[in-house]
Design a protein around this motif. Structure first.
Motif, PDB file in Angstrom:
ATOM      1  N   GLY A   1       0.841  -1.204   0.000  1.00  0.00           N
ATOM      2  CA  GLY A   1       0.000   0.000   0.000  1.00  0.00           C
ATOM      3  C   GLY A   1       0.863   1.235   0.000  1.00  0.00           C
ATOM      4  O   GLY A   1       2.094   1.170   0.120  1.00  0.00           O
ATOM      5  N   GLY A   2       0.215   2.367  -0.141  1.00  0.00           N
ATOM      6  CA  GLY A   2       0.948   3.620  -0.152  1.00  0.00           C
ATOM      7  C   GLY A   2       1.505   3.975   1.217  1.00  0.00           C
ATOM      8  O   GLY A   2       1.181   3.353   2.233  1.00  0.00           O
TER       9      GLY A   2
ATOM     10  N   ALA B   1       5.817  -4.822   2.207  1.00  0.00           N
ATOM     11  CA  ALA B   1       6.783  -4.415   1.183  1.00  0.00           C
ATOM     12  C   ALA B   1       6.282  -3.221   0.401  1.00  0.00           C
ATOM     13  O   ALA B   1       5.072  -2.964   0.318  1.00  0.00           O
ATOM     14  CB  ALA B   1       7.067  -5.581   0.245  1.00  0.00           C
ATOM     15  N   GLN B   2       7.227  -2.496  -0.156  1.00  0.00           N
ATOM     16  CA  GLN B   2       6.909  -1.384  -1.053  1.00  0.00           C
ATOM     17  C   GLN B   2       7.042  -1.825  -2.516  1.00  0.00           C
ATOM     18  O   GLN B   2       6.362  -1.288  -3.388  1.00  0.00           O
ATOM     19  CB  GLN B   2       7.880  -0.213  -0.797  1.00  0.00           C
ATOM     20  CG  GLN B   2       7.816   0.353   0.608  1.00  0.00           C
ATOM     21  CD  GLN B   2       6.644   1.282   0.821  1.00  0.00           C
ATOM     22  OE1 GLN B   2       5.843   1.501  -0.084  1.00  0.00           O
ATOM     23  NE2 GLN B   2       6.514   1.824   2.026  1.00  0.00           N
ATOM     24  N   ARG B   3       7.932  -2.798  -2.733  1.00  0.00           N
ATOM     25  CA  ARG B   3       8.183  -3.252  -4.102  1.00  0.00           C
ATOM     26  C   ARG B   3       7.163  -4.282  -4.536  1.00  0.00           C
ATOM     27  O   ARG B   3       6.899  -5.255  -3.834  1.00  0.00           O
ATOM     28  CB  ARG B   3       9.567  -3.891  -4.199  1.00  0.00           C
ATOM     29  CG  ARG B   3      10.738  -2.954  -4.038  1.00  0.00           C
ATOM     30  CD  ARG B   3      11.996  -3.792  -4.157  1.00  0.00           C
ATOM     31  NE  ARG B   3      13.190  -3.037  -3.870  1.00  0.00           N
ATOM     32  CZ  ARG B   3      14.376  -3.606  -3.659  1.00  0.00           C
ATOM     33  NH1 ARG B   3      14.478  -4.928  -3.710  1.00  0.00           N
ATOM     34  NH2 ARG B   3      15.440  -2.858  -3.416  1.00  0.00           N
TER      35      ARG B   3
ATOM     36  N   ASP C   1       8.857  -4.459   5.722  1.00  0.00           N
ATOM     37  CA  ASP C   1       9.631  -3.744   4.701  1.00  0.00           C
ATOM     38  C   ASP C   1      11.125  -4.047   4.866  1.00  0.00           C
ATOM     39  O   ASP C   1      11.962  -3.150   4.858  1.00  0.00           O
ATOM     40  CB  ASP C   1       9.360  -2.244   4.785  1.00  0.00           C
ATOM     41  CG  ASP C   1       9.710  -1.524   3.487  1.00  0.00           C
ATOM     42  OD1 ASP C   1       9.923  -2.215   2.471  1.00  0.00           O
ATOM     43  OD2 ASP C   1       9.784  -0.283   3.492  1.00  0.00           O
ATOM     44  N   SER C   2      11.423  -5.334   5.014  1.00  0.00           N
ATOM     45  CA  SER C   2      12.775  -5.760   5.373  1.00  0.00           C
ATOM     46  C   SER C   2      13.680  -6.018   4.181  1.00  0.00           C
ATOM     47  O   SER C   2      14.817  -6.461   4.350  1.00  0.00           O
ATOM     48  CB  SER C   2      12.699  -7.046   6.217  1.00  0.00           C
ATOM     49  OG  SER C   2      11.824  -6.870   7.290  1.00  0.00           O
ATOM     50  N   PHE C   3      13.178  -5.769   2.969  1.00  0.00           N
ATOM     51  CA  PHE C   3      13.983  -6.026   1.774  1.00  0.00           C
ATOM     52  C   PHE C   3      14.270  -4.731   1.011  1.00  0.00           C
ATOM     53  O   PHE C   3      14.827  -4.765  -0.083  1.00  0.00           O
ATOM     54  CB  PHE C   3      13.254  -7.012   0.847  1.00  0.00           C
ATOM     55  CG  PHE C   3      12.795  -8.262   1.537  1.00  0.00           C
ATOM     56  CD1 PHE C   3      13.690  -9.244   1.907  1.00  0.00           C
ATOM     57  CD2 PHE C   3      11.453  -8.450   1.841  1.00  0.00           C
ATOM     58  CE1 PHE C   3      13.266 -10.393   2.547  1.00  0.00           C
ATOM     59  CE2 PHE C   3      11.018  -9.587   2.492  1.00  0.00           C
ATOM     60  CZ  PHE C   3      11.924 -10.568   2.847  1.00  0.00           C
ATOM     61  N   SER C   4      13.882  -3.596   1.589  1.00  0.00           N
ATOM     62  CA  SER C   4      13.960  -2.321   0.861  1.00  0.00           C
ATOM     63  C   SER C   4      15.390  -1.908   0.533  1.00  0.00           C
ATOM     64  O   SER C   4      15.625  -1.236  -0.472  1.00  0.00           O
ATOM     65  CB  SER C   4      13.283  -1.216   1.671  1.00  0.00           C
ATOM     66  OG  SER C   4      13.897  -1.094   2.948  1.00  0.00           O
ATOM     67  N   ALA C   5      16.356  -2.305   1.394  1.00  0.00           N
ATOM     68  CA  ALA C   5      17.740  -1.895   1.161  1.00  0.00           C
ATOM     69  C   ALA C   5      18.526  -2.909   0.332  1.00  0.00           C
ATOM     70  O   ALA C   5      19.725  -2.735   0.120  1.00  0.00           O
ATOM     71  CB  ALA C   5      18.447  -1.665   2.508  1.00  0.00           C
ATOM     72  N   LEU C   6      17.854  -3.952  -0.124  1.00  0.00           N
ATOM     73  CA  LEU C   6      18.531  -4.991  -0.901  1.00  0.00           C
ATOM     74  C   LEU C   6      18.368  -4.732  -2.392  1.00  0.00           C
ATOM     75  O   LEU C   6      17.322  -4.248  -2.839  1.00  0.00           O
ATOM     76  CB  LEU C   6      17.952  -6.368  -0.563  1.00  0.00           C
ATOM     77  CG  LEU C   6      17.936  -6.779   0.925  1.00  0.00           C
ATOM     78  CD1 LEU C   6      17.344  -8.175   1.074  1.00  0.00           C
ATOM     79  CD2 LEU C   6      19.336  -6.730   1.516  1.00  0.00           C
ATOM     80  N   ASP C   7      19.398  -5.094  -3.147  1.00  0.00           N
ATOM     81  CA  ASP C   7      19.268  -4.977  -4.596  1.00  0.00           C
ATOM     82  C   ASP C   7      18.343  -6.092  -5.090  1.00  0.00           C
ATOM     83  O   ASP C   7      18.053  -7.054  -4.367  1.00  0.00           O
ATOM     84  CB  ASP C   7      20.651  -5.086  -5.263  1.00  0.00           C
ATOM     85  CG  ASP C   7      21.345  -6.405  -4.945  1.00  0.00           C
ATOM     86  OD1 ASP C   7      21.012  -7.412  -5.580  1.00  0.00           O
ATOM     87  OD2 ASP C   7      22.191  -6.426  -4.022  1.00  0.00           O
ATOM     88  N   PHE C   8      17.855  -5.970  -6.326  1.00  0.00           N
ATOM     89  CA  PHE C   8      16.857  -6.911  -6.857  1.00  0.00           C
ATOM     90  C   PHE C   8      17.380  -8.348  -6.890  1.00  0.00           C
ATOM     91  O   PHE C   8      16.645  -9.293  -6.611  1.00  0.00           O
ATOM     92  CB  PHE C   8      16.419  -6.472  -8.256  1.00  0.00           C
ATOM     93  CG  PHE C   8      15.532  -5.267  -8.231  1.00  0.00           C
ATOM     94  CD1 PHE C   8      14.179  -5.390  -7.941  1.00  0.00           C
ATOM     95  CD2 PHE C   8      16.035  -3.995  -8.480  1.00  0.00           C
ATOM     96  CE1 PHE C   8      13.348  -4.287  -7.920  1.00  0.00           C
ATOM     97  CE2 PHE C   8      15.218  -2.884  -8.459  1.00  0.00           C
ATOM     98  CZ  PHE C   8      13.869  -3.022  -8.170  1.00  0.00           C
TER      99      PHE C   8
ATOM    100  N   LYS D   1       0.435  -0.231   6.984  1.00  0.00           N
ATOM    101  CA  LYS D   1       1.063  -1.552   6.832  1.00  0.00           C
ATOM    102  C   LYS D   1       1.832  -1.957   8.094  1.00  0.00           C
ATOM    103  O   LYS D   1       1.610  -3.034   8.644  1.00  0.00           O
ATOM    104  CB  LYS D   1       2.006  -1.543   5.620  1.00  0.00           C
ATOM    105  CG  LYS D   1       1.347  -1.143   4.304  1.00  0.00           C
ATOM    106  CD  LYS D   1       2.302  -1.233   3.140  1.00  0.00           C
ATOM    107  CE  LYS D   1       3.499  -0.294   3.259  1.00  0.00           C
ATOM    108  NZ  LYS D   1       3.125   1.131   3.279  1.00  0.00           N
ATOM    109  N   SER D   2       2.747  -1.086   8.524  1.00  0.00           N
ATOM    110  CA  SER D   2       3.562  -1.407   9.707  1.00  0.00           C
ATOM    111  C   SER D   2       2.713  -1.468  10.963  1.00  0.00           C
ATOM    112  O   SER D   2       2.952  -2.293  11.853  1.00  0.00           O
ATOM    113  CB  SER D   2       4.673  -0.358   9.878  1.00  0.00           C
ATOM    114  OG  SER D   2       5.572  -0.404   8.789  1.00  0.00           O
ATOM    115  N   THR D   3       1.711  -0.592  11.029  1.00  0.00           N
ATOM    116  CA  THR D   3       0.793  -0.613  12.174  1.00  0.00           C
ATOM    117  C   THR D   3       0.114  -1.965  12.276  1.00  0.00           C
ATOM    118  O   THR D   3      -0.031  -2.534  13.370  1.00  0.00           O
ATOM    119  CB  THR D   3      -0.271   0.499  12.028  1.00  0.00           C
ATOM    120  OG1 THR D   3       0.382   1.765  11.969  1.00  0.00           O
ATOM    121  CG2 THR D   3      -1.250   0.470  13.183  1.00  0.00           C
TER     122      THR D   3
END
Length: 575
Positions: A366-367, A525-527, A495-502, A372-374
């Motif tokens: 979601g935006g 996730a954001q992706r 959102d634990s993968f946001s700092a990882l490359d694809f 989401k985290s809540t």
């Protein structure tokens, strides 16, 4: 402050011992002027040298006893206050560790740090003074008055005028200074807050070249505290000169009228000298009280702040019942869940319902600000819901004990946090008794083994406070390894993968499939690429469910999901 002193219960015998020692010290000090009067009256005046030596030697003995008991009293007072401070700090830390995020938000981390350190130190310092001065001052004052009256009752009338003036002076000055002490502690809170933000956010400050702005913020908070401290010290600075003035005028009056009484034969010279010393003891005992008026108000302000923390009940009640059994599967159900943050006008999430089953991946997308985290913070009961129910294996999470509930969960927070220690220490944080093989396996699944092995000391390489010596992606992978090593029934990836490359993201998700085959996975996730393969995707919009289904189903039924996909993927990737 008296409420805090209940923690002195384990030290009641040492406290009684201090009282006895202080009493002995006071008796020694009160006896010395009388011995000196005997030397003058019966030794010096009569020319009896042997009597002077005899009583002089006895005075040395009394002084030695007074010195020894004073040292013992000081030592015991220091031990008691240090132990008391340790116990209150432990109690405060344990109590704070049971707080929900709601209490942390209410008081603030900077204020909690100040209360656990500076405030307890203030109370500890006051306790040392109270154990000595609060006992000694009344004894010396009352004992000095009795001894002075025994020497000459008429001359003692000087105290009738001097003591009320002295007491009134102390009350007026203390009354003006006391309100500033509580203000000072609040301004120390503000200073700690600015300092903490400045130090933890140093990278951001430097990257935006805002060091001068932060310096001015710190300087403002620092000057504000300084101005208050200067003001209170200016008020309290009047106390000592005023007391010395009254003391000196009293001494002049005693010598003047005492001399007249000696001249008229109503009083001996030795008694006048002893009377003058008793007067000094009485006045100095009142000066001790004035010093307590300086320390006690600040200690009281600190004690109030500590009691506020200790009295604060956590919003999350621990039922302390073991409802987990061997057949636990880890199925998570949200049933018409609504929640709002304390003081918020609108709910953060409303009427959320879905199931996350073992062996499946449930993704939440979601935006920004959609909740989401809540949502996932409600599973381990970081907050309690306002309406509806969150269930694990059909049991409301509020019916579990906190320990049992959280033992089933492996959480990887949105902001990866590491602790000072080695790489192994950080991974083993999830399972303290984990073997070396388990540590290596968890790191391998989390795609962290490659960079760990390249570090100078491998798995024993040090991690600085907050993980400042590793990158954001490395921190996330170590956080994931920390959760994996627990082998929990429920995994929560915020959102634990946001700092990882694809590439790393894809390899990690592929490795997770085999490792977590029987567990429940909830991924925020954001992706879109992270959630496309999920068994179930929950789309949130402004705290409400906008759609639930697989990627293919949502592409046909949910316009918000289609917008998110279109914003991240090209037409070829969507096709």
């Amino acid at each position: 402050m008296l409420k805090l002193f209940r923690y002195l219960k384990p030290y009641r015998w040492p406290v009684i011992m201090v009282m006895v020692l202080v009493l002995l010290q006071c008796l020694c000090e009160l006896y010395l002027p009388t011995l000196m009067a005997d030397i003058v009256n019966d030794g010096v005046v009569k020319g009896n040298t042997g009597y002077i030596w005899q009583i002089g030697a006895f005075m040395i003995g009394v002084t030695a006893v007074g010195t020894v008991v004073s040292i013992l009293a000081s030592y015991l007072s220091a031990r008691i206050s240090a132990g008391f401070g340790r116990d209150v700090r432990n109690k405060t830390f344990i109590h704070v560790s049971n707080f929900s995020l709601q209490e942390f938000d209410q008081i603030g981390t900077a204020s909690l740090i100040t209360r656990t350190t500076n405030d307890i130190t203030q109370v500890q310092q006051v306790l040392v003074m109270m154990l000595r001065m609060m006992v000694m001052a009344p004894m010396m004052c009352i004992g000095g008055l009795i001894m002075a009256v025994s020497k000459d009752a008429t001359l003692s009338l000087i105290f009738v005028a001097a003591i009320p003036i002295l007491a009134l002076t102390i009350l007026i000055i203390a009354g003006k200074g006391i309100p500033y002490f509580k203000v000072m502690q609040k301004k120390i809170d503000k200073l700690n807050l600015v300092l903490r933000e400045g130090l933890t956010g140093m990278r951001v400050i430097r990257s935006f070249n805002r060091f001068e702005h932060e310096r001015k913020r710190f300087d403002g908070a620092n000057r504000d505290l300084m101005n208050t401290a200067v003001r209170v010290n200016q008020i309290m600075a009047f106390m000592m000169p005023m007391m010395m003035l009254i003391l000196n005028f009293s001494s002049i009056a005693i010598i003047w009228y005492g001399g007249l009484r000696v001249g008229s034969g109503h009083m001996q010279v030795g008694d006048l000298m002893a009377f003058l010393q008793y007067a000094m003891q009485i006045m100095f005992s009142l000066m001790m009280v004035s010093m307590m008026f300086v320390l006690v108000p600040r200690g009281s302000a600190s004690a109030v702040r500590i009691n506020e923390v200790l009295k604060m009940d956590t919003a999350i009640r621990d039922n302390a019942r073991d409802t987990v059994n061997d057949s636990a599967r880890g199925e998570v159900e949200f049933d018409q869940v609504s929640f709002r943050y304390p003081g918020a006008e609108a709910p953060a999430i409303s009427d959320i319902s879905f199931r996350a089953r073992p062996g499946e991946v449930t993704a939440i997308i979601g935006g920004t600000g959609s909740g989401k985290s809540t949502l996932i913070s409600l599973v381990p009961r970081f907050y309690d819901i306002e309406a509806g129910a969150v269930r694990v294996d059909g049991i409301d999470v509020r019916e579990f004990s906190i320990d049992q509930l959280r033992s089933m969960i492996g959480l990887v927070p949105q902001k990866a946090l590491l602790f000072s220690g080695s790489v192994t220490d950080n991974i083993r944080y999830g399972k303290p008794d984990a073997t070396e093989e388990e540590v290596h396996h968890a790191a391998q699944i989390a795609q962290a083994s490659s960079f760990i092995e390249e570090m100078p000391e491998g798995y024993e390489s040090p991690i600085s406070q907050g993980g400042m010596n590793v990158s954001g992606g490395q921190k996330q992978r170590l956080s994931i390894a920390r959760a994996l090593i627990r082998k929990p029934l429920i995994y929560l990836f915020d959102d634990s993968f946001s700092a990882l490359d694809f590439k790393t993201d894809a390899k990690l998700r592929a490795a997770l499939k085999d490792e977590t085959r029987e567990a429940t996975l909830i991924i925020v996730a954001q992706r879109v690429s992270t959630v496309m393969d999920a068994d179930r995707i929950v789309v949130l919009e402004e705290g409400r469910v906008a759609g639930i289904g697989t990627h293919r189903e949502l592409m046909g039924s949910c316009s918000i999901y289609r917008e998110i996909v279109a914003s991240q993927l090209s037409e070829e990737e969507i096709a």
